[in-house]
Design a protein around this motif. Structure first.
Motif, PDB file in Angstrom:
ATOM      1  N   ASP A  37      -3.190  -6.945  -6.683  1.00  0.00           N
ATOM      2  CA  ASP A  37      -3.932  -8.004  -5.999  1.00  0.00           C
ATOM      3  C   ASP A  37      -3.353  -8.270  -4.616  1.00  0.00           C
ATOM      4  O   ASP A  37      -4.041  -8.776  -3.732  1.00  0.00           O
ATOM      5  CB  ASP A  37      -3.899  -9.300  -6.815  1.00  0.00           C
ATOM      6  N   LEU A  38      -2.075  -7.938  -4.443  1.00  0.00           N
ATOM      7  CA  LEU A  38      -1.402  -8.191  -3.166  1.00  0.00           C
ATOM      8  C   LEU A  38      -0.402  -7.079  -2.897  1.00  0.00           C
ATOM      9  O   LEU A  38       0.349  -6.684  -3.789  1.00  0.00           O
ATOM     10  CB  LEU A  38      -0.692  -9.554  -3.200  1.00  0.00           C
ATOM     11  N   ILE A  39      -0.424  -6.567  -1.678  1.00  0.00           N
ATOM     12  CA  ILE A  39       0.569  -5.584  -1.233  1.00  0.00           C
ATOM     13  C   ILE A  39       1.127  -6.073   0.098  1.00  0.00           C
ATOM     14  O   ILE A  39       0.372  -6.429   1.001  1.00  0.00           O
ATOM     15  CB  ILE A  39      -0.046  -4.182  -1.032  1.00  0.00           C
ATOM     16  N   MET A  40       2.437  -6.110   0.210  1.00  0.00           N
ATOM     17  CA  MET A  40       3.053  -6.510   1.467  1.00  0.00           C
ATOM     18  C   MET A  40       3.818  -5.335   2.050  1.00  0.00           C
ATOM     19  O   MET A  40       4.674  -4.749   1.375  1.00  0.00           O
ATOM     20  CB  MET A  40       4.003  -7.692   1.277  1.00  0.00           C
ATOM     21  N   VAL A  41       3.524  -4.989   3.287  1.00  0.00           N
ATOM     22  CA  VAL A  41       4.208  -3.895   3.975  1.00  0.00           C
ATOM     23  C   VAL A  41       5.252  -4.517   4.898  1.00  0.00           C
ATOM     24  O   VAL A  41       4.935  -5.015   5.972  1.00  0.00           O
ATOM     25  CB  VAL A  41       3.218  -3.019   4.766  1.00  0.00           C
ATOM     26  N   ASP A  42       6.487  -4.487   4.433  1.00  0.00           N
ATOM     27  CA  ASP A  42       7.587  -5.122   5.164  1.00  0.00           C
ATOM     28  C   ASP A  42       8.763  -4.151   5.321  1.00  0.00           C
ATOM     29  O   ASP A  42       9.850  -4.539   5.707  1.00  0.00           O
ATOM     30  CB  ASP A  42       8.030  -6.382   4.400  1.00  0.00           C
ATOM     31  N   THR A  60      -0.802   4.181   2.995  1.00  0.00           N
ATOM     32  CA  THR A  60      -0.814   4.240   1.532  1.00  0.00           C
ATOM     33  C   THR A  60      -1.235   2.905   0.928  1.00  0.00           C
ATOM     34  O   THR A  60      -1.944   2.874  -0.094  1.00  0.00           O
ATOM     35  CB  THR A  60       0.570   4.663   1.003  1.00  0.00           C
ATOM     36  N   ALA A  61      -0.824   1.810   1.536  1.00  0.00           N
ATOM     37  CA  ALA A  61      -1.257   0.492   1.044  1.00  0.00           C
ATOM     38  C   ALA A  61      -2.777   0.379   1.094  1.00  0.00           C
ATOM     39  O   ALA A  61      -3.417  -0.111   0.149  1.00  0.00           O
ATOM     40  CB  ALA A  61      -0.619  -0.614   1.877  1.00  0.00           C
ATOM     41  N   GLY A  62      -3.370   0.844   2.186  1.00  0.00           N
ATOM     42  CA  GLY A  62      -4.830   0.818   2.301  1.00  0.00           C
ATOM     43  C   GLY A  62      -5.502   1.726   1.291  1.00  0.00           C
ATOM     44  O   GLY A  62      -6.549   1.381   0.722  1.00  0.00           O
ATOM     45  N   ASN A  70     -12.184  -2.299  -9.478  1.00  0.00           N
ATOM     46  CA  ASN A  70     -12.875  -3.567  -9.254  1.00  0.00           C
ATOM     47  C   ASN A  70     -11.978  -4.512  -8.460  1.00  0.00           C
ATOM     48  O   ASN A  70     -10.760  -4.342  -8.412  1.00  0.00           O
ATOM     49  CB  ASN A  70     -13.226  -4.232 -10.595  1.00  0.00           C
ATOM     50  N   GLY A  71     -12.599  -5.520  -7.875  1.00  0.00           N
ATOM     51  CA  GLY A  71     -11.827  -6.561  -7.206  1.00  0.00           C
ATOM     52  C   GLY A  71     -11.363  -6.173  -5.814  1.00  0.00           C
ATOM     53  O   GLY A  71     -11.770  -5.150  -5.256  1.00  0.00           O
ATOM     54  N   GLU A  72     -10.488  -7.006  -5.273  1.00  0.00           N
ATOM     55  CA  GLU A  72     -10.000  -6.829  -3.913  1.00  0.00           C
ATOM     56  C   GLU A  72      -8.480  -6.911  -3.889  1.00  0.00           C
ATOM     57  O   GLU A  72      -7.858  -7.492  -4.778  1.00  0.00           O
ATOM     58  CB  GLU A  72     -10.571  -7.910  -2.988  1.00  0.00           C
ATOM     59  N   THR A  73      -7.897  -6.353  -2.855  1.00  0.00           N
ATOM     60  CA  THR A  73      -6.449  -6.399  -2.656  1.00  0.00           C
ATOM     61  C   THR A  73      -6.159  -7.016  -1.297  1.00  0.00           C
ATOM     62  O   THR A  73      -6.731  -6.599  -0.286  1.00  0.00           O
ATOM     63  CB  THR A  73      -5.830  -4.985  -2.711  1.00  0.00           C
ATOM     64  N   ASP A  74      -5.290  -8.022  -1.278  1.00  0.00           N
ATOM     65  CA  ASP A  74      -4.820  -8.600  -0.020  1.00  0.00           C
ATOM     66  C   ASP A  74      -3.615  -7.798   0.452  1.00  0.00           C
ATOM     67  O   ASP A  74      -2.617  -7.671  -0.278  1.00  0.00           O
ATOM     68  CB  ASP A  74      -4.419 -10.065  -0.214  1.00  0.00           C
ATOM     69  N   VAL A  75      -3.709  -7.237   1.658  1.00  0.00           N
ATOM     70  CA  VAL A  75      -2.618  -6.436   2.217  1.00  0.00           C
ATOM     71  C   VAL A  75      -2.044  -7.174   3.420  1.00  0.00           C
ATOM     72  O   VAL A  75      -2.771  -7.492   4.368  1.00  0.00           O
ATOM     73  CB  VAL A  75      -3.096  -5.033   2.638  1.00  0.00           C
ATOM     74  N   ALA A  91      -6.128   0.687  12.343  1.00  0.00           N
ATOM     75  CA  ALA A  91      -6.773   1.982  12.106  1.00  0.00           C
ATOM     76  C   ALA A  91      -7.037   2.232  10.625  1.00  0.00           C
ATOM     77  O   ALA A  91      -8.103   2.726  10.257  1.00  0.00           O
ATOM     78  CB  ALA A  91      -5.908   3.105  12.665  1.00  0.00           C
ATOM     79  N   PHE A  92      -6.078   1.871   9.757  1.00  0.00           N
ATOM     80  CA  PHE A  92      -6.175   2.266   8.351  1.00  0.00           C
ATOM     81  C   PHE A  92      -6.436   1.106   7.389  1.00  0.00           C
ATOM     82  O   PHE A  92      -6.782   1.325   6.235  1.00  0.00           O
ATOM     83  CB  PHE A  92      -4.920   3.041   7.938  1.00  0.00           C
ATOM     84  N   LEU A  93      -6.261  -0.117   7.864  1.00  0.00           N
ATOM     85  CA  LEU A  93      -6.686  -1.275   7.079  1.00  0.00           C
ATOM     86  C   LEU A  93      -7.950  -1.858   7.695  1.00  0.00           C
ATOM     87  O   LEU A  93      -8.553  -2.760   7.133  1.00  0.00           O
ATOM     88  CB  LEU A  93      -5.574  -2.330   7.022  1.00  0.00           C
TER      89      LEU A  93
END
Length: 237
Positions: A37-42, A60-62, A70-75, A91-93
């Motif tokens: 549901d959530l991915i953080m690129v840090d 890769t996160a995108g 199904n559903g959505e992911t907050d990046v 570009a990729f998100l």
């Protein structure tokens, strides 16, 4: 960036089996199997030319977000004021990202005094942060930021790694105030780096332990209900 424009990089698939050279394939299977549901690129670091940078991490996160059924992911992408994070996230998100520069007038070494400030009655009144009398309330965002009833707020800035850094004291308080000031529903507030004293104490005090949903590593998740139509509801449960 040129590599990412290849047709192979526009195919949505499990990153393990992607033919795009930007796809990271070395994580444990569980990382790819979960619909996040959530991915953080840090990470990794990208502060100098010899650093690994976050190019493949952002791509890769995108890809992982698109590959869910199904559903959505907050990046969330950290440090978008830097060229790599800015260009690769757009570009990729994809475009649609809005960012605003915010100035902070606090320092981490002032945290104890600001905690005392936050105990004042003015800081327990739920209102639009622009009109709050609490000194912790941030008032310098564009109007849209205050007018939207946010479903999710991530507090991962400003920096707070040393005593002279601005710290996240006011950001955490304001996130909680914005969540409470919505008319209906709930807001999920995430605070990163809760292994540090400021993030730990301020999130517990102003987002409230009673609203704490879960903690995974250094990331703490609070679910805060709207208070605007419940005037008798206490600041913390």
């Amino acid at each position: 960036m040129e590599t990412g424009q290849a047709e192979d990089c526009k195919v949505v698939s499990d990153p393990r089996f992607s033919k795009c050279q930007l796809s990271l394939k070395g994580f444990p299977s569980d990382v790819y199997d979960i619909e996040w549901d959530l991915i953080m690129v840090d990470a990794p670091t990208g502060y100098h030319d010899e650093a690994p940078g976050r190019m493949t991490a952002i791509y890769t996160a995108g890809l992982m977000a698109r590959n869910r059924e199904n559903g959505e992911t907050d990046v969330f992408v950290h440090d978008v004021d830097r060229a790599v994070e800015d260009k690769f996230s757009k570009a990729f998100l994809c475009e649609g990202l809005e960012s605003y520069h915010v100035s902070y007038d606090t320092k981490v070494h002032q945290a104890d005094g600001l905690m005392e400030t936050g105990q004042a009655e003015d800081c327990k009144v739920v209102s639009d942060p622009r009109f709050s009398k609490c000194q912790l309330s941030l008032k310098g965002f564009p109007s849209d930021v205050y007018d939207i009833e946010w479903d999710l707020i991530m507090v991962d800035e400003p920096t707070g790694y040393h005593d002279e850094a601005p710290g996240r004291m006011r950001a955490i308080y304001t996130a909680g105030l914005m969540a409470r000031n919505r008319e209906n529903g709930e807001t999920d507030v995430f605070v990163h780096d809760v292994d540090r004293v400021v993030e730990d104490k301020f999130s517990k005090a102003f987002l409230c332990e009673g609203y704490l949903t879960e903690q995974e590593g250094r990331l703490r998740h609070f679910t805060i209900p709207g208070h605007r139509t419940r005037l008798g509801r206490p600041f913390c449960p």
